[in-house]
Design a protein around this motif. Structure first.
Motif, PDB file in Angstrom:
ATOM      1  N   ILE A  13       8.175   0.218  -0.510  1.00  0.00           N
ATOM      2  CA  ILE A  13       7.498   1.140  -1.846  1.00  0.00           C
ATOM      3  C   ILE A  13       6.393  -0.328  -1.747  1.00  0.00           C
ATOM      4  CG2 ILE A  13       6.421   0.953  -4.467  1.00  0.00           C
ATOM      5  CD1 ILE A  13       9.727   2.792  -4.238  1.00  0.00           C
ATOM      6  N   PRO A  14       4.927  -0.806  -1.829  1.00  0.00           N
ATOM      7  CA  PRO A  14       4.591  -1.944  -1.237  1.00  0.00           C
ATOM      8  C   PRO A  14       3.766  -2.559  -2.850  1.00  0.00           C
ATOM      9  CG  PRO A  14       3.168   0.319  -1.054  1.00  0.00           C
ATOM     10  CD  PRO A  14       4.589   0.521  -0.741  1.00  0.00           C
ATOM     11  N   THR A  15       3.698  -3.094  -2.691  1.00  0.00           N
ATOM     12  CA  THR A  15       3.189  -4.534  -4.475  1.00  0.00           C
ATOM     13  C   THR A  15       2.026  -4.526  -4.327  1.00  0.00           C
ATOM     14  OG1 THR A  15       4.385  -6.144  -4.131  1.00  0.00           O
ATOM     15  CG2 THR A  15       5.978  -4.617  -4.893  1.00  0.00           C
ATOM     16  N   TYR A  16       1.370  -4.955  -3.486  1.00  0.00           N
ATOM     17  CA  TYR A  16       0.337  -6.147  -2.534  1.00  0.00           C
ATOM     18  C   TYR A  16      -0.608  -4.800  -1.898  1.00  0.00           C
ATOM     19  CZ  TYR A  16      -2.942  -9.601  -0.749  1.00  0.00           C
ATOM     20  OH  TYR A  16      -3.956  -9.671  -0.541  1.00  0.00           O
ATOM     21  N   PHE A  17      -2.239  -4.509  -1.780  1.00  0.00           N
ATOM     22  CA  PHE A  17      -2.904  -3.962  -1.088  1.00  0.00           C
ATOM     23  C   PHE A  17      -4.730  -4.554  -1.188  1.00  0.00           C
ATOM     24  CE2 PHE A  17      -0.686  -1.186  -3.478  1.00  0.00           C
ATOM     25  CZ  PHE A  17      -0.306  -0.138  -2.628  1.00  0.00           C
ATOM     26  N   PHE A  18      -4.088  -6.048   0.466  1.00  0.00           N
ATOM     27  CA  PHE A  18      -4.461  -6.633   0.467  1.00  0.00           C
ATOM     28  C   PHE A  18      -6.060  -5.815   0.677  1.00  0.00           C
ATOM     29  CE2 PHE A  18      -6.505  -9.197   4.292  1.00  0.00           C
ATOM     30  CZ  PHE A  18      -6.431 -10.749   3.765  1.00  0.00           C
ATOM     31  N   HIS A  19      -7.237  -6.751  -0.278  1.00  0.00           N
ATOM     32  CA  HIS A  19      -8.323  -6.618  -0.312  1.00  0.00           C
ATOM     33  C   HIS A  19      -8.660  -5.219  -0.332  1.00  0.00           C
ATOM     34  CE1 HIS A  19     -10.809 -10.440   1.583  1.00  0.00           C
ATOM     35  NE2 HIS A  19      -9.818 -10.516   2.025  1.00  0.00           N
ATOM     36  N   TRP A  20      -7.848  -5.058  -1.528  1.00  0.00           N
ATOM     37  CA  TRP A  20      -8.162  -3.787  -2.663  1.00  0.00           C
ATOM     38  C   TRP A  20      -7.589  -2.329  -1.539  1.00  0.00           C
ATOM     39  CZ3 TRP A  20     -10.282  -8.046  -4.465  1.00  0.00           C
ATOM     40  CH2 TRP A  20      -9.881  -7.973  -5.438  1.00  0.00           C
TER      41      TRP A  20
END
Length: 75
Positions: A13-20
């Motif tokens: 499960i990701p927590t961060y989305f690079f450049h949204w």
């Protein structure tokens, strides 16, 4: 990792989305606690991409513990 039984680097499960960007998702946010607290984890929840995208490229991480203190309801 204690709660999800996942190895570090193999998080699902990701927590961060690079450049949204949804396709640039990573798991980089953690909550470090003493070993003694790990047995008291009641719930771990991550905010969703769609809900939190307007506010941040990170999703909130909620960790709830059972502190052994009964809750009271006033009213």
């Amino acid at each position: 990792h204690f709660h999800t039984n996942e190895q570090q680097g193999c998080e699902t499960i990701p927590t961060y989305f690079f450049h949204w960007k949804r396709e640039r998702a990573y798991h980089i946010d953690y909550c470090f606690v003493p070993d003694a607290w790990a047995q008291q984890i009641v719930r771990v929840e991550l905010g969703g991409y769609d809900e939190w995208r307007p506010y941040s490229d990170h999703c909130p991480l909620l960790v709830e513990f059972d502190d052994g203190v009964p809750s009271t309801v006033n009213g």
